[in-house]
Motif scaffolding. Structure first.
Motif, PDB file in Angstrom:
ATOM      1  N   ARG A  42       0.844  -1.191   0.000  1.00 27.91           N
ATOM      2  CA  ARG A  42       0.000   0.000   0.000  1.00 27.91           C
ATOM      3  C   ARG A  42       0.883   1.246   0.000  1.00 27.91           C
ATOM      4  NH1 ARG A  42      -4.326  -1.614   4.825  1.00 27.91           N
ATOM      5  NH2 ARG A  42      -5.147  -3.521   3.808  1.00 27.91           N
ATOM      6  N   PHE A  43       0.738   2.054  -1.049  1.00 25.18           N
ATOM      7  CA  PHE A  43       1.470   3.321  -1.127  1.00 25.18           C
ATOM      8  C   PHE A  43       0.473   4.463  -1.077  1.00 25.18           C
ATOM      9  CE2 PHE A  43       2.933   6.969  -3.550  1.00 25.18           C
ATOM     10  CZ  PHE A  43       4.097   7.270  -2.867  1.00 25.18           C
ATOM     11  N   PHE A  44       0.714   5.419  -0.185  1.00 25.28           N
ATOM     12  CA  PHE A  44      -0.199   6.553  -0.011  1.00 25.28           C
ATOM     13  C   PHE A  44       0.572   7.864  -0.106  1.00 25.28           C
ATOM     14  CE2 PHE A  44      -1.897   9.819   2.852  1.00 25.28           C
ATOM     15  CZ  PHE A  44      -3.180   9.991   2.335  1.00 25.28           C
ATOM     16  N   ALA A  45      -0.031   8.844  -0.778  1.00 28.02           N
ATOM     17  CA  ALA A  45       0.500  10.208  -0.817  1.00 28.02           C
ATOM     18  C   ALA A  45      -0.682  11.164  -0.731  1.00 28.02           C
ATOM     19  CB  ALA A  45       1.299  10.453  -2.091  1.00 28.02           C
ATOM     20  N   GLY A  46      -0.597  12.128   0.186  1.00 28.67           N
ATOM     21  CA  GLY A  46      -1.711  13.053   0.339  1.00 28.67           C
ATOM     22  C   GLY A  46      -1.357  14.224   1.231  1.00 28.67           C
ATOM     23  N   PHE A  47      -2.402  14.908   1.650  1.00 30.42           N
ATOM     24  CA  PHE A  47      -2.246  16.094   2.485  1.00 30.42           C
ATOM     25  C   PHE A  47      -3.119  15.958   3.730  1.00 30.42           C
ATOM     26  CE2 PHE A  47      -1.299  17.432  -1.832  1.00 30.42           C
ATOM     27  CZ  PHE A  47      -0.101  18.129  -1.659  1.00 30.42           C
ATOM     28  N   GLY A  48      -2.730  16.695   4.756  1.00 32.57           N
ATOM     29  CA  GLY A  48      -3.486  16.672   5.994  1.00 32.57           C
ATOM     30  C   GLY A  48      -3.551  18.045   6.628  1.00 32.57           C
ATOM     31  N   TYR A  49      -4.306  18.107   7.713  1.00 32.95           N
ATOM     32  CA  TYR A  49      -4.412  19.363   8.458  1.00 32.95           C
ATOM     33  C   TYR A  49      -4.529  19.044   9.938  1.00 32.95           C
ATOM     34  CZ  TYR A  49      -5.788  24.081   9.773  1.00 32.95           C
ATOM     35  OH  TYR A  49      -5.831  25.330  10.346  1.00 32.95           O
ATOM     36  N   PHE A  68      -5.930  20.151  13.099  1.00 29.77           N
ATOM     37  CA  PHE A  68      -6.905  21.061  13.679  1.00 29.77           C
ATOM     38  C   PHE A  68      -6.456  21.499  15.069  1.00 29.77           C
ATOM     39  CE2 PHE A  68      -9.207  18.314  10.717  1.00 29.77           C
ATOM     40  CZ  PHE A  68      -9.800  19.264   9.894  1.00 29.77           C
ATOM     41  N   THR A  69      -5.958  20.549  15.850  1.00 35.50           N
ATOM     42  CA  THR A  69      -5.341  20.818  17.156  1.00 35.50           C
ATOM     43  C   THR A  69      -4.125  19.905  17.264  1.00 35.50           C
ATOM     44  OG1 THR A  69      -6.492  19.101  18.431  1.00 35.50           O
ATOM     45  CG2 THR A  69      -7.670  21.191  18.109  1.00 35.50           C
ATOM     46  N   SER A  70      -3.437  19.952  18.392  1.00 38.21           N
ATOM     47  CA  SER A  70      -2.300  19.051  18.591  1.00 38.21           C
ATOM     48  C   SER A  70      -2.741  17.610  18.780  1.00 38.21           C
ATOM     49  CB  SER A  70      -1.483  19.512  19.809  1.00 38.21           C
ATOM     50  OG  SER A  70      -2.290  19.514  20.978  1.00 38.21           O
ATOM     51  N   HIS A  71      -4.066  17.378  18.945  1.00 41.20           N
ATOM     52  CA  HIS A  71      -4.584  16.034  19.181  1.00 41.20           C
ATOM     53  C   HIS A  71      -5.538  15.546  18.092  1.00 41.20           C
ATOM     54  CE1 HIS A  71      -3.007  15.866  23.302  1.00 41.20           C
ATOM     55  NE2 HIS A  71      -3.334  17.145  23.363  1.00 41.20           N
ATOM     56  N   LEU A  72      -5.747  16.347  17.043  1.00 40.84           N
ATOM     57  CA  LEU A  72      -6.729  15.986  16.026  1.00 40.84           C
ATOM     58  C   LEU A  72      -6.245  16.421  14.653  1.00 40.84           C
ATOM     59  CD1 LEU A  72      -9.621  14.895  15.388  1.00 40.84           C
ATOM     60  CD2 LEU A  72     -10.426  17.266  15.655  1.00 40.84           C
ATOM     61  N   ASN A  73      -6.150  15.452  13.730  1.00 36.63           N
ATOM     62  CA  ASN A  73      -5.811  15.810  12.358  1.00 36.63           C
ATOM     63  C   ASN A  73      -6.504  14.877  11.379  1.00 36.63           C
ATOM     64  OD1 ASN A  73      -3.769  13.872  10.886  1.00 36.63           O
ATOM     65  ND2 ASN A  73      -3.083  13.919  13.017  1.00 36.63           N
ATOM     66  N   ALA A  74      -6.648  15.346  10.151  1.00 38.72           N
ATOM     67  CA  ALA A  74      -7.256  14.565   9.083  1.00 38.72           C
ATOM     68  C   ALA A  74      -6.295  14.506   7.917  1.00 38.72           C
ATOM     69  CB  ALA A  74      -8.580  15.196   8.648  1.00 38.72           C
ATOM     70  N   GLN A  75      -6.343  13.393   7.183  1.00 34.01           N
ATOM     71  CA  GLN A  75      -5.506  13.214   6.005  1.00 34.01           C
ATOM     72  C   GLN A  75      -6.354  12.680   4.860  1.00 34.01           C
ATOM     73  OE1 GLN A  75      -2.143  10.687   6.912  1.00 34.01           O
ATOM     74  NE2 GLN A  75      -1.631  11.827   8.777  1.00 34.01           N
ATOM     75  N   VAL A  76      -6.119  13.204   3.657  1.00 32.94           N
ATOM     76  CA  VAL A  76      -6.832  12.736   2.477  1.00 32.94           C
ATOM     77  C   VAL A  76      -5.832  12.659   1.329  1.00 32.94           C
ATOM     78  CG1 VAL A  76      -7.528  15.065   1.768  1.00 32.94           C
ATOM     79  CG2 VAL A  76      -8.839  13.068   0.989  1.00 32.94           C
ATOM     80  N   GLY A  77      -5.997  11.653   0.473  1.00 29.38           N
ATOM     81  CA  GLY A  77      -5.090  11.532  -0.648  1.00 29.38           C
ATOM     82  C   GLY A  77      -5.335  10.274  -1.450  1.00 29.38           C
TER      83      GLY A  77
END
Length: 250
Positions: free
Chosen positions: A197-204, A206-215
């Motif tokens: 599985r190879f993944f490349a994407g971006f994330g954000y 939101f806080t130091s304890h919460l982030n999302a990634q999509v790609g």
């Protein structure tokens, strides 16, 4: 040693598939959508919990369900950046188009997880062992008992802040990862290499304890026959959440 691990992660799949493939290679392509939520909670200095939940769809990305996975675990913190997990996964494999029988998989698993931070870069690695008990399904009919094999997985991920030199709240990031799967056990004949599985994407963050990634993720998997492969072009959206109750941070 680090260079060796990186080379192993990125080049082992091709080596295994070449060694184990039949004379003629057939590759089938499909499109998928993977949704996932992860939580890691620390209860005290040494103990915590892990939970991730996934729903996956396939054929034109979201035509029909492919898989549902619920994976809890107990976590032992060896150090802040090094931990061991002991868990169980319940997996529902939905039938292929034209079939009707859903297959259940019971999957105990153990894992070593560690991360490292550098200037302008964070790495995340895990080495996981899974024991897989799959319901026997023949000609769309369930039979008594389970097929058993076990599998080793190695994941290497790079997280790169796109603003500043360290990960922080309200910061975008780039994510690159590769995970190699190897099947083991007496029932494994032609597909010791399971998938990559190879993944490349971006994330954000939101806080130091919460982030999302999509790609974009490519899942390249060898079937049991040995000469049949599936290349899945996948949109992946994951949400990551952590809690540290040992010092009341949230």
């Amino acid at each position: 040693m680090t260079r060796f691990i990186i080379c192993l992660c990125f080049f082992l799949p091709n080596a295994l598939s070449v060694c184990g493939q039949a004379p003629e290679k057939h590759i089938h392509t499909q499109e998928q959508l993977w949704l996932g939520v992860f939580n890691q909670t620390r209860f005290n200095k040494h103990w915590g919990g892990w939970l991730d939940v996934h729903y996956r769809m396939t054929d034109n990305f979201a035509s029909r369900p492919s898989q549902f996975l619920l994976r809890p675990a107990l976590t032992y913190f060896i150090k802040d950046n090094l931990r061991a997990n002991f868990g169980y996964a319940l997996v529902r494999h939905y039938p292929a188009e034209g079939l009707n029988t859903t297959r259940t998989e019971h999957r105990p698993w153990q894992q070593i997880w560690w991360n490292q931070k550098y200037t302008g870069l964070s790495t995340l690695q895990w080495l996981r062992l899974e024991q897989r008990f799959n319901e026997k399904v023949v000609a769309d009919v369930k039979e008594a008992g389970y097929n058993y094999n076990f599998r080793i997985r190695y994941n290497l991920a790079f997280l790169i802040p796109l603003k500043g030199k360290e990960m922080a709240a309200k910061m975008p990031l780039a994510a690159i990862m590769n995970e190699v799967f190897v099947n083991l056990g007496s029932g494994v004949v032609y597909n010791t290499f399971d998938q990559n599985r190879f993944f490349a994407g971006f994330g954000y963050n939101f806080t130091s304890h919460l982030n999302a990634q999509v790609g974009y993720m490519n899942v390249y998997q060898q079937e049991r026959s040995g000469n049949d492969y599936v290349s899945s072009h996948t949109i992946r959206l994951f949400l990551f959440h952590s809690l540290d109750l040992s010092n009341k941070e949230q």
